[in-house]
Design a protein around this motif. Structure first.
Motif, PDB file in Angstrom:
ATOM      1  N   ILE A  22       0.850  -1.188   0.000  1.00  0.00           N
ATOM      2  CA  ILE A  22       0.000   0.000   0.000  1.00  0.00           C
ATOM      3  C   ILE A  22       0.888   1.241   0.000  1.00  0.00           C
ATOM      4  O   ILE A  22       1.861   1.323   0.749  1.00  0.00           O
ATOM      5  N   HIS A  23       0.550   2.178  -0.854  1.00  0.00           N
ATOM      6  CA  HIS A  23       1.279   3.448  -0.944  1.00  0.00           C
ATOM      7  C   HIS A  23       0.408   4.519  -0.308  1.00  0.00           C
ATOM      8  O   HIS A  23      -0.646   4.881  -0.844  1.00  0.00           O
ATOM      9  N   LEU A  24       0.824   5.020   0.843  1.00  0.00           N
ATOM     10  CA  LEU A  24       0.082   6.039   1.586  1.00  0.00           C
ATOM     11  C   LEU A  24       0.671   7.401   1.248  1.00  0.00           C
ATOM     12  O   LEU A  24       1.787   7.733   1.671  1.00  0.00           O
ATOM     13  N   LYS A  25      -0.058   8.189   0.460  1.00  0.00           N
ATOM     14  CA  LYS A  25       0.412   9.498   0.025  1.00  0.00           C
ATOM     15  C   LYS A  25      -0.108  10.561   0.990  1.00  0.00           C
ATOM     16  O   LYS A  25      -1.303  10.659   1.227  1.00  0.00           O
ATOM     17  N   VAL A  70      -3.396   2.534  -3.416  1.00  0.00           N
ATOM     18  CA  VAL A  70      -2.949   3.896  -3.131  1.00  0.00           C
ATOM     19  C   VAL A  70      -3.986   4.554  -2.226  1.00  0.00           C
ATOM     20  O   VAL A  70      -5.173   4.593  -2.559  1.00  0.00           O
ATOM     21  N   VAL A  71      -3.536   5.062  -1.093  1.00  0.00           N
ATOM     22  CA  VAL A  71      -4.406   5.713  -0.116  1.00  0.00           C
ATOM     23  C   VAL A  71      -3.926   7.147   0.059  1.00  0.00           C
ATOM     24  O   VAL A  71      -2.725   7.389   0.210  1.00  0.00           O
ATOM     25  N   TYR A  72      -4.872   8.092   0.029  1.00  0.00           N
ATOM     26  CA  TYR A  72      -4.550   9.505   0.197  1.00  0.00           C
ATOM     27  C   TYR A  72      -5.000   9.957   1.583  1.00  0.00           C
ATOM     28  O   TYR A  72      -6.121   9.669   2.010  1.00  0.00           O
ATOM     29  N   ALA A  73      -4.113  10.676   2.271  1.00  0.00           N
ATOM     30  CA  ALA A  73      -4.419  11.166   3.613  1.00  0.00           C
ATOM     31  C   ALA A  73      -3.853  12.565   3.752  1.00  0.00           C
ATOM     32  O   ALA A  73      -2.693  12.811   3.409  1.00  0.00           O
TER      33      ALA A  73
END
Length: 408
Positions: free
Chosen positions: A298-301, A374-377
């Motif tokens: 998982i890529h946490l941007k 891909v998760v955006y925070a």
């Protein structure tokens, strides 16, 4: 006698009708002649010249945007991000749940999270403290000397995992030792049934500092150090033996990277853009390699967060940037000095970021729940990336162009 009278009457009527017809014909011919004459005169006259064209709505809008391009770009980003957030929030009506780690049968902790990041980084410490509160056992991968920073947390469930160096042999030994820690039976309290620990995730958190400036002004040593700490060290750690531990526990691999500057790719931010692109490609490739083995990547941007620290003013940023310019060679200073200080507005936080709770929730869901790759925070994490994708390159370059800021 009667016949003569009848003949006279008929003759009178005929003469009356004849005169009436002549009068009507004369009137009609006069009207037709007048109409034809007026049409001839209209055709003979040349049409008047058209009025000068006035500024269209598009022209007026373009002039307004050209005069206030930075304000318009910020407004477009905020409106787009708000609309997307509302749509996303409306479509993901998840029930409220307590975000806590699973416990062993005796109530003790048995889920472990490994943080691959320096404990001197504030973000690493904040993440470790939050995961500890949620019931995880947190290990922080650190070098000799940094374990004292972990000990300052004064928490038995936040522990250091010391790696003497990042060469292949040292990393392999540390990975084997970490696997032995996870495999050894532990008891939550005296008399409890021993249980084994379970690795839930490996979270890679590089430091958030990136050198800023023209490519010509950054020395090869700066480039080597930046690529080593941001890209090569996480890559060496995974390929040096930790992937076997992750695979054995069916854990998750999570990359945490800032995304605002790397999405816009403005001038003088080549180091951050390069590292972000490398990590993005690494996360995608690794995800496709490990997906058949049941290991999610998982890529946490990360966007902008409100850490409670005092904001640095644009004037102070310009002052620091001028100090950087003075250390450049004379030719580089002449070529890039004014443009570099004119881009100070890109490093100024004009709006408040999201709460840290948003980051903690996003990370917990990435560790435990089914999430996208891909998760955006954080504020701006998705809006700026979408804005950079939708806006044409020439327009985006025009918007990001440095302002006028003379060094003299």
């Amino acid at each position: 006698m009667d016949w003569d009278r009848f003949t006279q009457a008929v003759s009178g009527v005929a003469s009356s009708v004849s005169s009436t017809v002549k009068q009507v014909g004369s009137v009609v011919s006069d009207q037709v002649y007048g109409t034809v004459a007026s049409m001839s005169d209209f055709a003979a006259r040349s049409p008047p010249p058209p009025p000068p064209p006035s500024d269209s709505f598009v022209d007026r809008m373009y002039d307004t945007i050209a005069a206030h391009k930075k304000v318009c770009a910020a407004m477009a980003t905020v409106v787009t991000g708000t609309a997307l957030y509302m749509v996303y929030s409306g479509n993901t009506t998840k029930r409220r749940r307590r975000r806590l780690a699973c416990r062993a049968q005796d109530g003790g902790r048995h889920e472990v999270v490994l943080l691959a990041g320096s404990p001197s980084e504030p973000l690493v410490r904040l993440v470790a403290q939050d995961l500890n509160v949620r019931g995880f056992i947190v290990y922080i991968l650190c070098t000799p000397g940094e374990d004292d920073l972990v000990a300052r947390e004064k928490c038995s469930d936040i522990r250091p995992l010391v790696v003497p160096s990042y060469d292949a042999q040292a990393i392999s030994q540390v990975a084997n030792r970490f696997d032995e820690i996870l495999s050894a039976p532990v008891a939550s309290f005296s008399g409890a049934t021993p249980h084994r620990l379970k690795l839930a995730a490996v979270v890679l958190i590089p430091d958030l500092f990136y050198p800023v400036g023209p490519v010509e002004a950054l020395s090869p040593q700066v480039w080597n150090q930046t690529l080593n700490t941001k890209v090569l060290m996480p890559l060496n750690m995974l390929s040096g033996g930790f992937l076997n531990v992750v695979r054995r526990h069916q854990a998750r691999i999570i990359f945490m990277m800032p995304s605002i500057m790397s999405s816009l790719e403005p001038a003088f931010h080549a180091a951050e853009s390069l590292c972000a692109a490398a990590v993005d490609s690494l996360a995608l490739t690794l995800s496709r390699e490990l997906e058949p083995q049941g290991v999610p990547v998982i890529h946490l941007k990360l966007g902008s967060f409100d850490t409670g620290n005092r904001r640095v003013s644009e004037r102070q940023i310009i002052k620091n940037m001028r100090a950087d310019v003075l250390a450049w060679p004379e030719q580089v200073r002449h070529l890039y000095g004014n443009a570099y200080t004119g881009s100070a507005y890109l490093q100024t936080n004009r709006t408040r970021g999201s709460r840290l709770r948003v980051l903690h929730h996003a990370l917990f869901d990435a560790i435990t729940a089914s999430t996208p790759r891909v998760v955006y925070a954080g504020r701006g994490s998705y809006a700026y990336e979408l804005f950079a994708r939708m806006v044409p390159e020439r327009l985006l370059t025009w918007i990001l162009a440095p302002g006028d800021n003379d060094l003299e």
